[in-house]
Structures are given as structure tokens and as C-alpha cells.
Design a protein around this motif. Structure first.
Motif, short mmCIF file in Angstrom:
data_model
loop_
_atom_site.label_atom_id
_atom_site.label_comp_id
_atom_site.label_asym_id
_atom_site.label_seq_id
_atom_site.Cartn_x
_atom_site.Cartn_y
_atom_site.Cartn_z
N HIS A 3 0.81 -1.08 -0.12
CA HIS A 3 0.04 -0.01 -0.13
C HIS A 3 0.83 1.20 -0.05
CE1 HIS A 3 0.75 -1.33 3.99
NE2 HIS A 3 0.84 -0.15 4.31
N ARG A 164 -1.56 0.66 -11.77
CA ARG A 164 -1.17 1.01 -10.21
C ARG A 164 -1.30 -0.10 -9.17
NH1 ARG A 164 -5.27 5.71 -9.38
NH2 ARG A 164 -6.40 4.20 -10.38
N ASN A 166 -2.35 -2.61 -6.48
CA ASN A 166 -3.62 -2.97 -5.71
C ASN A 166 -3.52 -4.12 -4.85
OD1 ASN A 166 -6.16 -2.79 -4.57
ND2 ASN A 166 -7.20 -2.35 -6.49
N HIS A 167 -2.76 -4.09 -3.84
CA HIS A 167 -2.30 -5.38 -3.20
C HIS A 167 -1.67 -6.29 -4.17
CE1 HIS A 167 -4.57 -5.04 0.71
NE2 HIS A 167 -5.42 -4.12 -0.27
N SER B 81 -1.56 5.48 7.24
CA SER B 81 -0.48 4.90 6.70
C SER B 81 -0.33 3.33 6.66
CB SER B 81 0.61 5.33 7.60
OG SER B 81 0.72 4.51 8.95
N GLN B 82 -1.61 2.76 7.52
CA GLN B 82 -1.27 1.09 7.00
C GLN B 82 -2.52 0.61 6.06
OE1 GLN B 82 0.84 -1.07 8.49
NE2 GLN B 82 1.88 0.97 9.09
N CYS B 83 -3.23 1.59 5.66
CA CYS B 83 -4.39 1.24 4.89
C CYS B 83 -4.39 0.92 3.63
CB CYS B 83 -5.31 2.35 5.08
SG CYS B 83 -6.98 2.32 4.09
N GLY B 84 -4.77 -0.19 2.98
CA GLY B 84 -4.63 -0.43 1.58
C GLY B 84 -5.36 0.29 0.45
N ARG B 85 -6.34 1.03 0.98
CA ARG B 85 -7.05 2.02 0.21
C ARG B 85 -7.64 1.33 -0.92
NH1 ARG B 85 -2.54 4.80 2.19
NH2 ARG B 85 -2.70 6.91 2.54
N CYS B 86 -8.18 0.19 -0.55
CA CYS B 86 -8.96 -0.56 -1.50
C CYS B 86 -10.25 0.00 -1.96
CB CYS B 86 -9.31 -2.12 -0.75
SG CYS B 86 -7.83 -2.90 -0.71
N ILE B 88 -12.85 -1.91 -2.73
CA ILE B 88 -13.78 -2.73 -1.78
C ILE B 88 -13.23 -2.81 -0.54
CG2 ILE B 88 -15.44 -4.49 -1.60
CD1 ILE B 88 -15.17 -4.65 -4.93
N ILE B 120 -9.17 8.97 -3.94
CA ILE B 120 -8.07 9.77 -3.75
C ILE B 120 -7.37 9.55 -5.09
CG2 ILE B 120 -7.78 10.20 -1.03
CD1 ILE B 120 -6.02 7.84 -1.14
N ASN B 131 -9.44 1.86 -8.28
CA ASN B 131 -9.06 3.32 -8.00
C ASN B 131 -8.68 3.28 -6.31
OD1 ASN B 131 -9.08 4.58 -10.58
ND2 ASN B 131 -11.24 4.88 -10.43
N TYR B 132 -8.12 4.10 -6.01
CA TYR B 132 -7.66 4.14 -4.44
C TYR B 132 -8.88 5.20 -3.63
CZ TYR B 132 -3.14 2.96 -5.89
OH TYR B 132 -2.16 2.00 -6.49
N GLU B 151 -13.40 -6.70 10.67
CA GLU B 151 -13.19 -7.09 9.25
C GLU B 151 -11.78 -6.48 8.61
OE1 GLU B 151 -15.21 -8.90 7.72
OE2 GLU B 151 -16.66 -9.10 9.20
N ASP B 154 -6.33 -9.51 8.92
CA ASP B 154 -6.35 -10.59 8.11
C ASP B 154 -7.22 -11.65 8.25
OD1 ASP B 154 -3.65 -12.44 7.31
OD2 ASP B 154 -4.85 -13.58 8.30
N PRO B 155 -7.78 -12.36 7.13
CA PRO B 155 -7.15 -12.29 5.78
C PRO B 155 -7.53 -11.13 4.74
CG PRO B 155 -8.67 -13.84 5.97
CD PRO B 155 -8.68 -13.39 7.20
N ALA B 156 -8.75 -10.48 5.31
CA ALA B 156 -8.85 -9.65 4.15
C ALA B 156 -8.63 -8.20 4.39
CB ALA B 156 -10.73 -9.51 4.07
N LEU B 158 -5.88 -5.24 6.10
CA LEU B 158 -4.55 -5.11 6.63
C LEU B 158 -4.28 -4.39 8.12
CD1 LEU B 158 -3.10 -3.13 3.42
CD2 LEU B 158 -2.66 -5.46 4.00
#
Ligand code: SF4
Ligand code: SF4
Ligand code: SF4
Lengths: 487, 205
Positions: A3, A164, A166-167, B81-86, B88, B120, B131-132, B151, B154-156, B158
Motif C-alpha cells: 500500500h 497501479r 492494488n495489493h 499509513s497502514q490502509c490499503g485504500r482498496c 472494496i 483519492i 481506484n484508490y 473486518e 487478516d485475511p481480508a 490490513l
């Protein structure tokens, strides 16, 4: 971590390449030469009965190759690992004579190469290794071909493509018969290449051709290459399509009446009640599609959630195991033909607290299911076919989301968090570890290991590593004992 | 008053003053060390945060329900800083709800609609599911129910969203009522000056 890279790349790459803008080049490692194969603007002729719009979207490599110029597949041996989960798509390698233990530092490292962040495992045929890769600094998606023996790069096929993280970026394997190499990139474009030099034979963008939706976290589907056809799921205008391996022309397509989106699952070939078919999991069903014309034979509703990275596991008697992530239930259905009708019925569904595999497809061996379960963070588990647990690696080892392969009576299982490789006795009736060593730095060593010619190929986010696991007495000796290894 | 009586008087008075001073000082020490202690959630004990516990059926809501404040001092906090910005996020969407034609789950997870999702960086309209996104927690709404925290691990996930006692809101009760109820004894005194939060223990066997 991915990330962090994601954000860095996001800002670094703003305004670089527009979506869909791509150019292609092939680099020959031997000569250092770069040549452009020349993409033809002339569309390929449509196949009989197929809409011209579909055929027009297939890009061939310059003038259509005459049959004598097309590559010739090599006869596959038990040493080859030509596609996702191997030649039979069962996760079992036919290698024999492999090491049953190794020193504390692990098997000998023969070579290693840097790879872009992702989870894309390689395939290996005829002493060559093929894998999908991405160069973030150059914005190039690639298929790379290495020598299995030395790790030297023989060729690389590159396409400018902005992806980009994405994991991770790459997460799928190509399929090859030693003549053709077929790969799907993260943005769902299929690339068919000449295994001799990486020249493009054709490509087909599924979003533009079939109105397919690029899945979240990108493409997760590994193409199925069978004889002269490539079978892939598209979503959008079609559910599954069969493509001519030599031209990319659509041979048949399955109507997508339920309007299913492309999932991360890969198509699994199966023969049920004597009828060859392709099994595929959408987000809300398992389907069976006829091998000869792509008609939908049956549909078994099953509620997955958000994503299905696993593939269906078909047993010899038409039972099909389904398991996935995001709290989707694990279950088994029975598919059978009754006269002209196909019937798919539920045999069981495990409760929400029951076993499931998060990303990998379990392996069937000795009449049991084996795999890493999500419960309690990734215990190696042996299950009965009714879904009940026989034993786990509890208090001995855990594996996160690590991948695995079965060969020579041993499971090679990676701890996805740490890169620890564990060798597990596949014949024992409990968790018996034969050897263990940290072979990757980690994190995210999720790609399934691959075995070919006594070599074990493993990777994490950054490195592809080749280990020597051939036993001293019979290096790379193989025997086709697949029938004995499956129930 | 004789000399000896006077001496005795001053000795006794001195002892009384010393004793009072000692008791007072001890009382102050005890008062400081108890009444002003902050409370913190041990992430390796709380079932919502700790690894290896998953699923909505496992969520503990005691932090939301048992704080003396009407809106709990415990809130979900997203460490960006730890977020994957997924696209979903399983903490934002109810991943068990039906996926719509846009490829997104049709329901949100938070019962109080306390998480704000906003794109973002560059938005690619041709690849909308990659997208993020940034996930902001509206602390006026969040009550620390812990569903999103369960939620986002791990595993879904971060593990970027955690439950934390918000020190600017917490009354530093002598006996934290959540600590009294917590089934995992996860709420613990952490002194007057709380340390930065501790990392999650990821090893497991
Ligand atoms: S009461 Fe304890 S276990 Fe429950 S949410 Fe709060 S800290 Fe976690
Ligand atoms: S802790 Fe509960 S209320 Fe707060 S953001 Fe998460 S789900 Fe919403
Ligand atoms: S110390 Fe008091 S205000 Fe703070 S979290 Fe516990 S009960 Fe709530």
C-alpha cells in the motif's frame, strides 16, 4: 508494503500514460536487440457465426502468420508444469526422486531474479520458465522467459500499460504448450505469444471486446490452454469463450444470461457422466459449460462474496467442492445427467465457522482434501470429502495465505507471511513435517510453488527463486502416477 | 508545663505532622496513580482486533455498550499509513451483501454510517474497481461497536482500523466500566501518559 508503494506510484505516475495506450516491444536477451513486431491494423477475418465486432478486436502480429510460421507445441512430459495447477489442473506434479530432507539452510539456491510486486507464479515447459511480470518504473507489463537451468533471461515481451498497485500487481500464470504462450494481463487483455522468441501472435482485450469489467484487484484468472483452443471467462457480453489458439478468433461463446461479472476464478475442465465440460464459478453460481459448443449445461446457485479467487474442485463422480473467501460458505454439490437434463444439487454446506480456503484451490489426494484453512490463521488441514476435519497443523505450523503443491508423496507448502517452506508427508495420517527452511524473505509469499525437472520455483513480492530439490540418486526422475495420486 | 512535658508535646506533635505528611503524600501518589490513569485496549487481547478471530458472529460490542459516557470514549481509528485504500474495503462494505452491476457490494457495514469513503488520487473511469479510496471515520457518529475493526484484519484487511480509547474523550474513571465488562481483560491501565500503541503479534502456531 504494497500500500505504501501504491501511494508512491500513484503520485509519481500521475499524468504519464493514458488508459488503453499501449505499445509493444520484444527484447532479445541474447542480442540485446529490440524489435517492433508491427501490429496490424487489419482486423482478422471473422469466424463463421461470430460477430464481426468480436473478430475486429483481435490484433494479430503483423501479417497473419502462415501455418508453417506458427510455433509447434512440444510434447509435454511429466516434468512440465504448463499451466495453473499443472497439466491436469489438480495441483499435483508427477516428479519423482525428490529430496525428502535438506540441511537447516534449506535446498540449494540455483538462481534468483528480481520481479515486480505480485503473486504471479511461473509455468515451466521444456526447460523454460515463463511468467507474468510488471516493471513499475517503466510502466511495462511483461511476459518473461528464463532458462530453468540458469535463470538467464531468453526473451521478454513488453507492453506499455499503466497499472497501479492494488495489493500487488501480477497475480496469474500464463499457459503454454511449449509453442504458444497465453497470458492475461491485470487489465484483462489476453496475449498469445510465440514461445520461441516472445513475438506476439495475437491479443484480445476483454473489456473492449466483451464489455468485461476489470475485477477489483485486477485479473485473477489463469487462461486454460487445451489443444488448439484457449478457454477463458469474460463476463459482459459472454460468460465463457473458446478462442482459436492460432488466431484468437472466437470459436464459441456462452451467453451471459445472468449478467455475471468476471470473477478471479479459473476455469476447470471436467468430465461428468461422460460429457466433457468446463466448470467456472461466478459470484453467485457454479456453472458447467459444454466443451463442444459452449452451451450452458447447468447452473448451481451458490453465494460467494465480493470475490472468488479459488476454482471448483471436481471429483471423479461429479461431486464439486466450492470454497472461497469473505466468509462465503464451503460446500459440495453433486452434478449428474438425468436423461437430457443436467441436475446439480447441494450435498452439504459447512457452517460459517467451518473450514474454508481463502485464495488457493485445495488438492485432492488419497480420497481426502488438503489445503491451508483460513481458521486460526492458516493451518494446514486434511479434510474428509464431507468437509469434516481429520487433522491440522495446530500448534506446529501455520501458513497464512501460502501456496502449495504435491509431488512425490510430499506437500511443499509456503508460509505466506514469512517465506518458510515446509515439506509435509502426504501419506501420513497426521501432520508430519519432513523438513523446513526459510527460502524467501516474504512477506506475501502467496504464489503456488512449481516443480519441474527437480527444480522448485517459489516467489514472494520481490524475488523468484529456483531451488534444487532433486534427490541425489534419481535427479528429476519422473513417472506418471497421477491416477494413483487421485481418488 | 515542665521541660519533659514540653519535650513530649513537641515530639508527639512532630510525629503527628510527619504522619500526616506521609499519609497525605501517599494519598496523593495513590490518587495520581489511580484516578488519573488512562485506559488502553491491548490489541492482542481484544477479540475485534486480535488476529485469528474472524466473522461478524465474533464481534464484541462491550466497548460501545458499557462506557459511562452515552457515546463511548472508545472509537474506531484508521491508521491511514497502514490502509490499503482498496476500492472494496471489507470494513466499509458489507461484503456479504449482493454485489451490484457496478461490482460493489450493495450495503455498508457500519450500522451508524460513520465511515466516509472518498476517492483519492487519479480516478480511472475505465477501471473503476481499482481506484484508490480513503476511509475516514466520523467520530461524531462512531460508537466503537467494533464491526469494522473485525473486518479490517487478516485475511481480508490490513489491520489499519483499530479500536482505541480516545484520551481526549475518556474521563479516566477510577474503575473503567468497560474494563469491568471486557471478556478478554483487554482494557488495561497504561499510566498517566499513555505510550504509543503496541504492534499486533502476528506469529501464530
Ligand atoms: S470489551 Fe474488550 S474485547 Fe470487547 S471490544 Fe472492548 S476491548 Fe475488545
Ligand atoms: S466501530 Fe462501529 S460505529 Fe465505529 S466506524 Fe466501525 S462499524 Fe461504525
Ligand atoms: S475510563 Fe470511563 S470514560 Fe474512559 S473508556 Fe472506560 S468507562 Fe469510558
Amino acid at each position: 508494503m504494497s500500500h505504501r508503494c501504491a501511494v508512491t506510484v500513484l503520485f509519481l505516475s500521475l499524468g504519464i500514460a493514458a488508459y488503453g495506450c499501449s505499445s509493444q516491444e520484444i527484447e532479445s536477451a541474447a542480442t540485446g536487440a529490440t524489435r517492433a513486431p508491427g501490429v496490424s491494423s487489419a482486423p482478422a477475418a471473422p469466424a463463421p457465426g461470430v460477430a464481426e465486432s468480436l473478430a475486429a478486436s483481435v490484433q494479430s502480429a503483423g501479417p497473419t502468420l502462415s501455418p508453417q510460421d506458427l510455433p509447434t507445441p512440444v510434447p509435454l512430459t511429466a516434468d512440465d508444469w504448463p499451466q495453473f495447477r499443472g497439466a491436469r489442473r489438480d495441483g499435483i506434479a508427477d516428479a519423482r526422486g525428490l529430496l525428502r530432507s535438506w540441511p537447516a539452510e534449506g535446498p540449494e539456491v540455483l538462481w534468483q531474479v528480481a520481479v515486480g510486486q505480485g503473486y504471479a507464479a511461473p509455468v515451466a515447459v521444456d526447460g523454460k520458465v515463463y511468467f507474468n511480470d510488471y516493471d513499475e518504473s517503466a510502466g511495462q507489463w511483461m511476459v518473461r522467459c528464463l532458462s530453468l537451468e540458469t535463470g538467464d533471461e531468453l526473451w521478454r515481451y513488453s507492453v506499455a500499460k499503466r497499472i497501479r498497485p492494488n495489493h500487488g500487481i501480477t497475480r496469474t500464470m500464463p499457459a503454454t504448450d511449449g509453442g504458444f504462450v497465453v497470458a492475461i494481463d491485470p487489465k484483462c487483455e489476453i496475449h498469445c505469444l510465440d514461445a520461441r522468441n516472445g513475438a506476439k501472435i495475437w491479443s484480445l482485450a476483454l473489456p473492449q471486446t466483451f464489455d468485461a469489467q476489470i475485477p477489483p484487484w485486477y485479473n485473477g484468472q489463469c487462461p486454460l490452454l487445451e489443444n488448439d483452443r484457449v478457454i477463458v471467462a469474460t463476463g459482459g457480453k459472454a460468460l465463457l469463450v473458446a478462442l482459436d489458439k492460432a488466431t484468437g478468433k472466437v470459436l464459441w461463446q456462452t451467453p451471459n444470461e445472468a449478467d455475471a461479472a468476471m470473477s478471479h476464478s479459473s476455469i476447470m475442465p471436467a468430465t461428468i457422466d461422460g460429457v466433457k465440460q468446463y466448470l467456472y464459478t461466478t459470484l453467485d453460481a457454479l456453472v458447467g459449460v459444454a466443451d463442444d459448443d459452449g452451451r450452458l449445461l447447468w447452473r448451481f446457485p451458490w453465494k460467494f462474496n465480493v470475490a472468488v479467487p479459488t476454482s471448483p474442485v471436481c471429483l471423479d463422480d461429479g461431486r464439486v467442492l466450492l470454497t472461497s473467501c469473505y466468509q462465503a460458505p464451503t460446500g459440495m454439490c453433486q452434478v449428474k445427467r438425468e436423461g437430457e437434463q443436467w441436475v446439480a444439487t447441494e450435498l452439504y454446506q459447512l457452517p460459517p465457522t467451518g473450514w474454508n480456503s481463502e485464495v488457493h484451490t485445495p488438492i485432492v489426494h488419497r480420497g481426502y482434501l488438503f489445503g491451508v484453512g483460513k481458521k486460526r490463521r492458516g493451518l494446514w488441514t486434511c479434510l474428509n470429502l464431507d468437509g469434516s476435519e481429520r487433522w491440522t497443523s495446530d500448534r506446529k505450523a501455520s501458513f497464512g495465505l501460502g501456496g502449495y503443491v504435491l509431488a512425490d508423496g510430499m506437500f511443499f507448502v509456503l508460509d505466506g507471511n514469512t517465506g518458510q517452506l515446509r515439506l509435509i508427508d502426504a501419506q501420513a495420517d497426521q501432520y508430519v513435517e519432513l523438513a523446513s527452511a526459510k527460502v524467501l524473505e516474504g512477506p506475501d509469499a502467496w504464489a503456488p510453488p512449481v516443480i519441474s525437472r527437480g527444480r522448485l520455483l517459489v516467489r514472494d513480492l520481490k524475488q523468484l527463486v529456483c531451488l534444487n530439490v532433486a534427490g541425489p540418486a534419481a535427479p528429476a526422475e519422473t513417472a506418471s502416477q497421477s491416477a494413483a495420486a487421485t481418488p | 508545663m515542665s521541660d519533659s512535658t514540653r519535650r513530649e508535646f513537641f515530639e508527639r506533635a512532630g510525629q503527628a505532622v510527619c504522619l500526616t505528611t506521609l499519609v497525605g503524600a501517599a494519598g496523593l501518589v495513590v490518587r495520581r496513580s489511580w484516578a488519573l490513569d488512562a485506559w488502553a485496549i491491548d490489541p492482542n487481547r481484544c477479540v475485534n482486533i486480535r488476529l485469528g478471530v474472524n466473522g461478524p458472529q465474533s464481534v464484541c460490542q462491550k466497548c460501545a455498550e458499557t462506557c459511562v459516557l452515552s457515546l463511548s470514549a472508545v472509537r474506531a481509528v484508521n491508521d491511514h499509513s497502514q490502509c490499503g485504500r482498496c476500492c472494496i474495503c471489507p470494513a466499509y462494505f458489507d461484503v456479504q451483501s449482493t454485489v451490484g452491476p457496478d461490482g460493489l457490494p450493495s450495503k455498508k457495514l457500519c450500522p451508524r454510517d460513520a465511515i466516509v469513503r472518498q476517492p483519492i488520487g487519479e480516478v480511472d473511469p475505465y477501471d473503476p474497481l481499482n481506484n484508490y479510496y480513503e476511509y475516514l471515520i466520523d467520530e461524531e457518529k462512531c460508537n466503537g461497536c467494533g464491526r469494522c475493526v473485525m473486518e479490517c484484519k487478516d485475511p481480508a484487511g490490513l489491520g489499519s482500523i483499530r479500536l482505541e480509547v480516545r484520551y481526549d474523550l475518556c474521563l479516566r474513571c477510577n474503575r473503567c466500566s468497560i474494563a469491568e465488562e471486557c471478556p478478554e481483560t483487554a482494557l488495561q491501565r497504561c499510566g498517566a501518559d499513555p505510550q504509543p500503541r503496541s504492534p499486533l503479534v502476528s506469529a501464530h502456531a
